[in-house]
Each structure stands twice: as C-alpha cells, then as structure tokens.
Design an enzyme around this catalytic site. Sequence first.
Site, PDB file in Angstrom:
ATOM      1  N   ARG A 197       0.816  -1.214   0.000  1.00 18.32           N
ATOM      2  CA  ARG A 197       0.000   0.000   0.000  1.00 18.32           C
ATOM      3  C   ARG A 197       0.854   1.271   0.000  1.00 18.32           C
ATOM      4  O   ARG A 197       0.340   2.349  -0.251  1.00 18.32           O
ATOM      5  CB  ARG A 197      -0.936  -0.013   1.208  1.00 18.32           C
ATOM      6  CG  ARG A 197      -1.896  -1.196   1.143  1.00 18.32           C
ATOM      7  CD  ARG A 197      -2.950  -1.129   2.184  1.00 18.32           C
ATOM      8  NE  ARG A 197      -2.570  -1.782   3.412  1.00 18.32           N
ATOM      9  CZ  ARG A 197      -3.368  -1.918   4.455  1.00 18.32           C
ATOM     10  NH1 ARG A 197      -4.576  -1.397   4.413  1.00 18.32           N
ATOM     11  NH2 ARG A 197      -2.973  -2.536   5.536  1.00 18.32           N
ATOM     12  N   SER A 246       0.500  -6.262  11.451  1.00 20.60           N
ATOM     13  CA  SER A 246      -0.637  -6.663  12.292  1.00 20.60           C
ATOM     14  C   SER A 246      -0.381  -7.991  12.998  1.00 20.60           C
ATOM     15  O   SER A 246       0.527  -8.752  12.634  1.00 20.60           O
ATOM     16  CB  SER A 246      -1.878  -6.794  11.409  1.00 20.60           C
ATOM     17  OG  SER A 246      -1.676  -7.855  10.497  1.00 20.60           O
ATOM     18  N   CYS A 301       1.417   2.510  15.728  1.00 19.60           N
ATOM     19  CA  CYS A 301       1.399   1.396  16.681  1.00 19.60           C
ATOM     20  C   CYS A 301       1.565   1.914  18.098  1.00 19.60           C
ATOM     21  O   CYS A 301       1.249   1.225  19.052  1.00 19.60           O
ATOM     22  CB  CYS A 301       2.491   0.396  16.359  1.00 19.60           C
ATOM     23  SG  CYS A 301       4.118   1.094  16.591  1.00 19.60           S
TER      24      CYS A 301
HETATM   25  P1  NAD Z   1      -0.382  -5.894   7.820  1.00 17.08           P
HETATM   26  O1  NAD Z   1      -0.099  -7.023   8.730  1.00 17.08           O
HETATM   27  O2  NAD Z   1      -1.667  -5.882   7.084  1.00 17.08           O
HETATM   28  O3  NAD Z   1       0.770  -5.804   6.721  1.00 17.08           O
HETATM   29  C1  NAD Z   1       2.138  -5.881   7.082  1.00 17.08           C
HETATM   30  C2  NAD Z   1       2.885  -6.685   6.041  1.00 17.08           C
HETATM   31  O4  NAD Z   1       2.455  -8.047   6.087  1.00 17.08           O
HETATM   32  C3  NAD Z   1       2.630  -6.197   4.625  1.00 17.08           C
HETATM   33  O5  NAD Z   1       3.859  -6.177   3.952  1.00 17.08           O
HETATM   34  C4  NAD Z   1       1.642  -7.198   4.053  1.00 17.08           C
HETATM   35  O6  NAD Z   1       1.833  -7.410   2.676  1.00 17.08           O
HETATM   36  C5  NAD Z   1       1.923  -8.455   4.828  1.00 17.08           C
HETATM   37  N1  NAD Z   1       0.707  -9.218   5.136  1.00 17.08           N
HETATM   38  C6  NAD Z   1      -0.512  -8.736   5.458  1.00 17.08           C
HETATM   39  N2  NAD Z   1      -1.362  -9.729   5.760  1.00 17.08           N
HETATM   40  C7  NAD Z   1      -0.674 -10.875   5.633  1.00 17.08           C
HETATM   41  C8  NAD Z   1      -0.999 -12.239   5.846  1.00 17.08           C
HETATM   42  N3  NAD Z   1      -2.211 -12.619   6.238  1.00 17.08           N
HETATM   43  N4  NAD Z   1      -0.032 -13.155   5.629  1.00 17.08           N
HETATM   44  C9  NAD Z   1       1.192 -12.785   5.252  1.00 17.08           C
HETATM   45  N5  NAD Z   1       1.557 -11.495   5.039  1.00 17.08           N
HETATM   46  C10 NAD Z   1       0.643 -10.552   5.237  1.00 17.08           C
HETATM   47  O7  NAD Z   1      -0.208  -4.554   8.684  1.00 17.08           O
HETATM   48  P2  NAD Z   1      -0.570  -3.084   8.241  1.00 17.08           P
HETATM   49  O8  NAD Z   1      -2.060  -2.942   8.215  1.00 17.08           O
HETATM   50  O9  NAD Z   1       0.195  -2.715   7.032  1.00 17.08           O
HETATM   51  O10 NAD Z   1       0.023  -2.257   9.459  1.00 17.08           O
HETATM   52  C11 NAD Z   1      -0.720  -1.896  10.591  1.00 17.08           C
HETATM   53  C12 NAD Z   1      -0.423  -2.825  11.744  1.00 17.08           C
HETATM   54  O11 NAD Z   1       0.979  -2.807  12.026  1.00 17.08           O
HETATM   55  C13 NAD Z   1      -1.088  -2.394  13.047  1.00 17.08           C
HETATM   56  O12 NAD Z   1      -1.563  -3.520  13.705  1.00 17.08           O
HETATM   57  C14 NAD Z   1       0.038  -1.742  13.830  1.00 17.08           C
HETATM   58  O13 NAD Z   1      -0.121  -1.758  15.231  1.00 17.08           O
HETATM   59  C15 NAD Z   1       1.186  -2.578  13.419  1.00 17.08           C
HETATM   60  N6  NAD Z   1       2.441  -1.883  13.616  1.00 17.08           N
HETATM   61  C16 NAD Z   1       3.201  -2.282  14.657  1.00 17.08           C
HETATM   62  C17 NAD Z   1       4.375  -1.616  14.919  1.00 17.08           C
HETATM   63  C18 NAD Z   1       5.219  -2.024  16.074  1.00 17.08           C
HETATM   64  O14 NAD Z   1       6.381  -1.648  16.102  1.00 17.08           O
HETATM   65  N7  NAD Z   1       4.695  -2.790  17.020  1.00 17.08           N
HETATM   66  C19 NAD Z   1       4.784  -0.548  14.105  1.00 17.08           C
HETATM   67  C20 NAD Z   1       3.979  -0.190  13.019  1.00 17.08           C
HETATM   68  C21 NAD Z   1       2.798  -0.872  12.794  1.00 17.08           C
END
Ligand code: NAD
Length: 516
Positions: A197, A246, A301
């Site tokens: 995205r 996530s 986050c």
């Molecule tokens: P997301 O999990 O949807 O995506 C993250 C990555 O994982 C992307 O590159 C995506 O392509 C991949 N992905 C997504 N779903 C997947 C699946 N089912 N199987 C395998 N790969 C998959 O997360 P997002 O919506 O892009 O980001 C927001 C989330 O990230 C929130 O929950 C936030 O709290 C978390 N976050 C955490 C931190 C931290 O340091 N704890 C920092 C930033 C964001």
Amino acid sequence: MIRTSTSPVLTLWRRSYSNIAPTTKLFIDGKFVDSKTTEWVDLYDPATNNLVTKVPLSTSSEMEAALESSRNAFRSWSTTSVLTRQQIMLKLQAAVRRDIKKIAQNITLEQGKTLADAEGDVMRGLQVVEHSCAAGTLLQGESLQSISKDMDIVSYKTPLGVTAGICPFNFPAMIPLWMFPLALIAGNTMIIKPSERVPGSTMLLMELLNEVGCPPGVVNVIHGTHDAVNFICDSEDIKAISFVGSDAAGKYIYKRGAASGKRMQCNMGAKNHAIVLPDANKDATIDQLIGAAFGAAGQRCMALSVAILVGEAQQWIPEIAERAKKLKVNAGSEPGTDVGPVISPQAKKRILQLIESGVKQGAKCPLDGRNIKVDKYPNGNFVGPTLLTDVKPTYECYKEEIFGPVLSIISADTLEDAVQIINKNPYGNGAAIFTTNGSHARQFVNEVDAGQVGVNVPIPVPLPMFSFTGSRGSFHGSLHFYGKQGLNFYTQTKTVTSLWRKGQASTRPSVSMPVH
Ligand code: NAD
C-alpha cells in the site's frame, strides 16, 4: 471512470507507464526493473481515492532473481571493510536528510498522513541511519587476554547472510529504515518487501542507496503480498526476518519463518493506555492526549488509544472533547491539517463499525467523527476525532486495535485499579502516566507490564541508541528492533580461543574435558 493522482515525485522507479497509471518497479541487483507479472495491486491516494500507481505482485522468477542477487552480493559485502560500509551510511544519512521533503510528499500521497507528520516519519528512520554510522564501535566484540596460561579469547560479531524485512503501511519510511541500515552495517544483505500500500518511500531510499555507491544486490526490493511473504519465510537462504505489522500477519510469519530455522523479530499490534492522575498538569496533559490519540489519524502502533482517568481527572472529559473538536481534518497535503484520511475505505468502514459497536455496548460518544465531511475531498477516507467514554474492558472497541482517530476513555478510582486494567490487556507496546507526583510515577513504572513506558510522555518510542521494546502480545521474538538489540539480531557471535605457547612439548594426550 478511473481517476488518477499524479505523483509529485516521478522518478526512476515510476517512470514506466501502463495505459492507466504509473507502475511501481522492482529493485533488483541495483536496477529498477519492470515486473513481468500479470497481477497488480492498485494503490489509491487516501485523500481522493484516485489511482496513484499499480504495484506488482512479483513473479517467482523475479523473487528468485532478487535472492540470487542478495546471495552474490553477500560474498563481497560481508568482507567489505567496516569503514567502507560506514562511509556509505554517512553518505546515505546526508542524502536522506537532503530529501526529507521529497520522501515526505510521497508518504502523504500514498499513505495520507500530513506533510509535517510524514517528515517525522522520515526523521525517526534517519536517526537509525545516523546511529548505524557508529559501526566501528557498535560492531566491536569482546576480548580477554590470558584467560588461561598463554590463552586468549576474542569474540567477533559476524553477519548472518541474506536477511529480509517485511513492512507495514503506517510508517512507509521509518520502518524500512529500522531494518536495512543496521542489517547492512553489520555486513548482511537484505531483501525488503514494502507494504503493497506504500512502496514509494522504499523505492526513493533505493535511489539514494545507488546514489551513495551502495553495491548492487546489497538491498533488493520485491513487491507483493502473501506469495512474496511465503517466499521469504520458506527460503533456506534467508537467515533472519524482521517483520512489522498486524497480529494476524505477524503470528503467521513468526511461525512459518521459524519453521525453517530463521531468526525472527515480529513487532505487532497494540493498545496503548495512558493513566491520568488528577494531580497532572491539566493543560499539558490534555494536549498530549489529543496529539497522541489523533495524530496520524490514530494509525500509529504507539498511538494512545485508551485514557484511564483516575478520580477527579474524569471531570476533564468535556475539555478533552472541546479541544479535540478543534483539530482540522483535511487532506495531508493541505496546510494546517491536523488529521488526514485513514488508509482505505475498508479501514474507514472497520473503524466506523467499532465506534458503532462501542455505542451499542454502552459507551457514550461526546465527540463523534463518523459523519465528517471534507468539502474539497468528498471521496477521501476521512474519520474525525472521536471520543468514546464509559468504555468497559469487555467492549469490542476496547478489545480490538481500532487503528483510527478514536480515543476510548475508561474511569478508575485508584492508580492500582488503572494499572491492573493495563496489565490485563494482552498487548504490551506502550503505556504512559501523567502526574506531578514522583512516587506515583515510580510505582507506575515498576508495576506496569508494558515494554515502553512514558512518564508525562505519551508516545514513548525509544531513540535508536535504545531499542523498540514492545512486549507481550505486541512482540514475538527475543531481540528487538534497533539499538544494541537490533545489532545483535543481525549478527552472530564467533568466539575464538587461541593458545600460543612457546616450546613446550606434550608428554601424553589428555582425554578429560579441558578446564584450562
Ligand atoms: P499488515 O499485517 O496488514 O501488513 C504488514 C505486512 O504483512 C505487509 O507487507 C503485508 O503485505 C503483509 N501481510 C498482510 N497480511 C498478511 C498475511 N495474512 N499473511 C502474510 N503477510 C501478510 O499490517 P498493516 O495494516 O500494514 O500495518 C498496521 C499494523 O501494524 C497495526 O496492527 C500496527 O499496530 C502494526 N504496527 C506495529 C508496529 C510495532 O512496532 N509494534 C509498528 C507499526 C505498525
């Protein structure tokens, strides 16, 4: 009709046009290449929902090419001198600093956050680049002369090999910059899979890596979703994965990556609480709560999503609502905007549903941002600042990470009750207290079960000489991102024991365990 938004940053990685919109390229072996895929993810500007670019789902052979390039580059990069690697990082830090505004513009276009906030996104990543420039000190091992007669022990921090980074949408520049500078400075190569995205910042950073003379293959970028993630998890040649995103993806990736013996660090979701004691500085505290809850439209986050008002602090609710109402909701590119759009119509729908469920379960909503209209951007994914009060820990809106501009307010009678609420929550990313009483603050610091604790600091994200230490449900792994732990994550220890003894002949072999 498909509307398109033109990027203000049309550079190498987006110069090729499909007949609908610019396509985002792959970065393989130092070159920006067009994907041969037939499958694309459309990326929309969150403020307008106009099409910005089409992002490829990399084909298997493209991912294999990235891996081969990373493997080959590792041979020479791992033996490149620390001083040379450090020189590249020093140049990178100057180049990123020069281009902060350009990268920020691209973040605002793809992700929606305000330009000022986007600059902060780049800046927090840049601080990791700066920290990595101290490689000569950071990479030092340990030594002890004459540990036994004529025997010395030295340990080295050596690279792992090819590493990989899988990134989320909410910090398009900061998160890749948490990953590759430290991986590289330690002598590893890295494959990055940006969020589909928001791939643009990573691509701009790759342009800068080329500009500063980073050799081809040291970083490769593949795009995609599940297949790209599975490729990274399953590859025997990738030795470590850094993931931020996530819970669902993090848990899956942790398990699948570890199954092939990889080192894993997975930062996941959060529910960050602040306790407000009645002795807190009221004005400053309310401003801090509002900034941390609604900044970046709550898509951080470390966003503050729950405030626990203790005792008389519960009377501050009307003032919190009054001040939050004054925040300006508009496109991130418009001057004076406080709260930009959320990432997608789906995210907006989910946020509205969670607000609705809170109200249905008994919460009050003294500030309701659900029906906000932004005249100039009628198609944007806007949600206005929203307050839910009288929230109970059993409500859906409390249990779920909302990831939107919603502050839930819980009431508690005592500090002890408030700490208990936080400690019962499965997440452990961040927690803060607002007070002017030192002993209350100290009690909170000692008793709260969260990895990153703030005292009168609402978003206590550690600076890069420390590590990002989210705990419990917010983290899987043992070594955290950046700081000493980050460097330990990207290195293994080689311990060398040497015996140099002058002219002493052995009389007979010793078969018992040597104890020196
Ligand atoms: P997301 O999990 O949807 O995506 C993250 C990555 O994982 C992307 O590159 C995506 O392509 C991949 N992905 C997504 N779903 C997947 C699946 N089912 N199987 C395998 N790969 C998959 O997360 P997002 O919506 O892009 O980001 C927001 C989330 O990230 C929130 O929950 C936030 O709290 C978390 N976050 C955490 C931190 C931290 O340091 N704890 C920092 C930033 C964001």
